[in-house]
Write a protein that holds these residues in place. Sequence first.
Motif, mmCIF file in Angstrom:
data_model
loop_
_atom_site.group_PDB
_atom_site.id
_atom_site.type_symbol
_atom_site.label_atom_id
_atom_site.label_comp_id
_atom_site.label_asym_id
_atom_site.label_seq_id
_atom_site.Cartn_x
_atom_site.Cartn_y
_atom_site.Cartn_z
ATOM 1 N N ASP A 33 102.643 70.171 -16.922
ATOM 2 C CA ASP A 33 102.331 68.968 -16.390
ATOM 3 C C ASP A 33 103.457 68.438 -15.578
ATOM 4 O O ASP A 33 103.100 68.036 -14.560
ATOM 5 C CB ASP A 33 101.936 67.897 -17.434
ATOM 6 N N ARG A 34 104.345 68.712 -15.854
ATOM 7 C CA ARG A 34 105.744 68.170 -15.314
ATOM 8 C C ARG A 34 105.735 69.177 -13.843
ATOM 9 O O ARG A 34 106.269 68.606 -12.878
ATOM 10 C CB ARG A 34 107.065 68.453 -15.973
ATOM 11 N N LEU A 35 105.579 70.456 -13.910
ATOM 12 C CA LEU A 35 105.747 71.278 -12.672
ATOM 13 C C LEU A 35 104.611 70.990 -11.930
ATOM 14 O O LEU A 35 104.871 71.031 -10.597
ATOM 15 C CB LEU A 35 105.719 72.758 -13.405
ATOM 16 N N GLU A 36 103.557 70.902 -12.341
ATOM 17 C CA GLU A 36 102.143 70.485 -11.479
ATOM 18 C C GLU A 36 102.685 69.007 -10.761
ATOM 19 O O GLU A 36 102.166 68.952 -9.664
ATOM 20 C CB GLU A 36 101.130 70.215 -12.403
ATOM 21 N N GLU A 37 103.263 68.347 -11.358
ATOM 22 C CA GLU A 37 103.544 66.854 -10.943
ATOM 23 C C GLU A 37 104.333 67.151 -9.660
ATOM 24 O O GLU A 37 104.348 66.556 -8.417
ATOM 25 C CB GLU A 37 104.038 65.892 -11.864
ATOM 26 N N ALA A 38 105.438 67.798 -9.977
ATOM 27 C CA ALA A 38 106.419 68.180 -9.012
ATOM 28 C C ALA A 38 106.164 68.805 -7.683
ATOM 29 O O ALA A 38 106.330 68.345 -6.633
ATOM 30 C CB ALA A 38 107.690 68.999 -9.600
ATOM 31 N N LEU A 39 105.162 69.770 -8.020
ATOM 32 C CA LEU A 39 104.517 70.497 -6.798
ATOM 33 C C LEU A 39 103.491 69.543 -5.937
ATOM 34 O O LEU A 39 103.568 69.239 -4.648
ATOM 35 C CB LEU A 39 103.569 71.673 -7.431
ATOM 36 N N ASP A 40 102.679 68.694 -6.788
ATOM 37 C CA ASP A 40 102.075 67.672 -5.906
ATOM 38 C C ASP A 40 102.599 66.891 -5.196
ATOM 39 O O ASP A 40 102.051 66.032 -4.170
ATOM 40 C CB ASP A 40 100.901 66.964 -7.116
ATOM 41 N N ASP A 41 103.972 66.332 -5.695
ATOM 42 C CA ASP A 41 104.492 65.316 -4.954
ATOM 43 C C ASP A 41 105.311 66.024 -3.810
ATOM 44 O O ASP A 41 105.739 65.157 -2.955
ATOM 45 C CB ASP A 41 105.708 64.808 -6.029
ATOM 46 N N SER A 42 105.593 67.174 -3.827
ATOM 47 C CA SER A 42 106.111 67.677 -2.413
ATOM 48 C C SER A 42 105.151 68.052 -1.216
ATOM 49 O O SER A 42 103.945 68.214 -1.602
ATOM 50 C CB SER A 42 106.659 69.140 -2.928
ATOM 51 N N ALA A 43 105.569 68.003 -0.156
ATOM 52 C CA ALA A 43 104.771 68.364 1.094
ATOM 53 C C ALA A 43 104.586 69.691 1.398
ATOM 54 O O ALA A 43 103.485 70.151 1.740
ATOM 55 C CB ALA A 43 105.451 67.596 2.236
ATOM 56 N N GLY A 44 105.778 70.557 1.187
ATOM 57 C CA GLY A 44 105.398 71.778 1.505
ATOM 58 C C GLY A 44 105.663 72.903 0.321
ATOM 59 O O GLY A 44 105.214 74.015 0.412
ATOM 60 N N GLY A 45 106.032 72.423 -0.828
ATOM 61 C CA GLY A 45 106.038 73.277 -2.032
ATOM 62 C C GLY A 45 107.407 73.132 -2.800
ATOM 63 O O GLY A 45 108.067 72.066 -2.565
ATOM 64 N N VAL A 46 107.758 73.951 -3.624
ATOM 65 C CA VAL A 46 108.748 73.960 -4.323
ATOM 66 C C VAL A 46 109.786 75.313 -4.224
ATOM 67 O O VAL A 46 109.218 76.354 -4.219
ATOM 68 C CB VAL A 46 108.311 73.810 -6.040
ATOM 69 N N ASP A 47 111.048 75.061 -4.777
ATOM 70 C CA ASP A 47 111.903 76.220 -4.792
ATOM 71 C C ASP A 47 112.686 76.118 -5.969
ATOM 72 O O ASP A 47 113.177 75.344 -6.620
ATOM 73 C CB ASP A 47 113.069 75.999 -3.449
ATOM 74 N N LEU A 48 112.628 77.371 -6.507
ATOM 75 C CA LEU A 48 112.868 77.560 -8.150
ATOM 76 C C LEU A 48 114.316 78.085 -8.330
ATOM 77 O O LEU A 48 114.624 79.054 -7.514
ATOM 78 C CB LEU A 48 111.847 78.641 -8.823
ATOM 79 N N ASP A 49 114.823 77.556 -9.244
ATOM 80 C CA ASP A 49 116.354 77.880 -9.729
ATOM 81 C C ASP A 49 116.145 78.521 -11.106
ATOM 82 O O ASP A 49 116.020 77.688 -11.891
ATOM 83 C CB ASP A 49 117.431 76.985 -9.242
ATOM 84 N N LEU A 50 116.111 79.794 -11.319
ATOM 85 C CA LEU A 50 115.981 80.409 -12.627
ATOM 86 C C LEU A 50 117.195 81.021 -13.252
ATOM 87 O O LEU A 50 117.149 81.969 -13.799
ATOM 88 C CB LEU A 50 114.603 81.328 -12.703
#
Length: 245
Positions: A61-78
């Motif tokens: 749910d938190r990942l989905e929310e972060a993605l939805d709030d972005s305009a272009g997408g997300v960059d992962l730091d693993l």
Amino acid sequence: MAEPAHAARPRTTRDADDMAVGVATSSVPPCLATIHVLPVGERTDIRIDGELDFGSRQLWDRLEEALDDSAGGVDLDLGEVGFCDCAGLNLLLDLRRRAMDHGKTVTLRVSCPSVDRLLELTGARELFPQAGPASQSAGAAPDERFPRVDVDGELRREVTELRRAMRTRPGIDLARGILMATFNLSPEAAWTVLVTASQNTNTKLHVLAQDLVGTVRGMPLPEEVRQQVAAAVTQARRVMEAPPA
């Protein structure tokens, strides 16, 4: 500044006491990962720490929310992920699929050995392009730190990967069917066995599938592979047969 990390509540002494006296507890495995979210321009930086396993599904749910709030997408730091299994990989693939459905992208800015190995074994590495390195300048514009990824290019990349998967998928499906019929496993459990054995033997998924299909024609599995498949089957059946809480 980054938003607070989100993770499962740590087990307390009271929890242990409840378990000792037989108080019912949830069957959902604990989440051993946390996420830190930092919007940067049109993209969002997400750092995940801990272990990506079945319990990490609670972060969806938190990942989905972060993605939805972005305009272009997300960059992962693993970089701080110490463990990743097929459930963790499925979480990342689901996040990528949702991003593509909305014209966005998921890039891998920093990876780790456990994720790298799964991406390599399953042939999914090219689905997560490498984001450009962060600028050393504190005053760098957001777009310089996280360059926009070409969505059309990502779609072409996905088509290429799908074509490649079409060549190897029949053998993988046959291997899943063999595991399902031989050990009375569900399709999901058979997939978990394949990915787990692939990871533990450092064998490409489609190669392992070919070896399993070969057993129908009397070709023996290498001893290490046989032991890892047997261990993965035992674990999968234990999960399937676990009584509900």
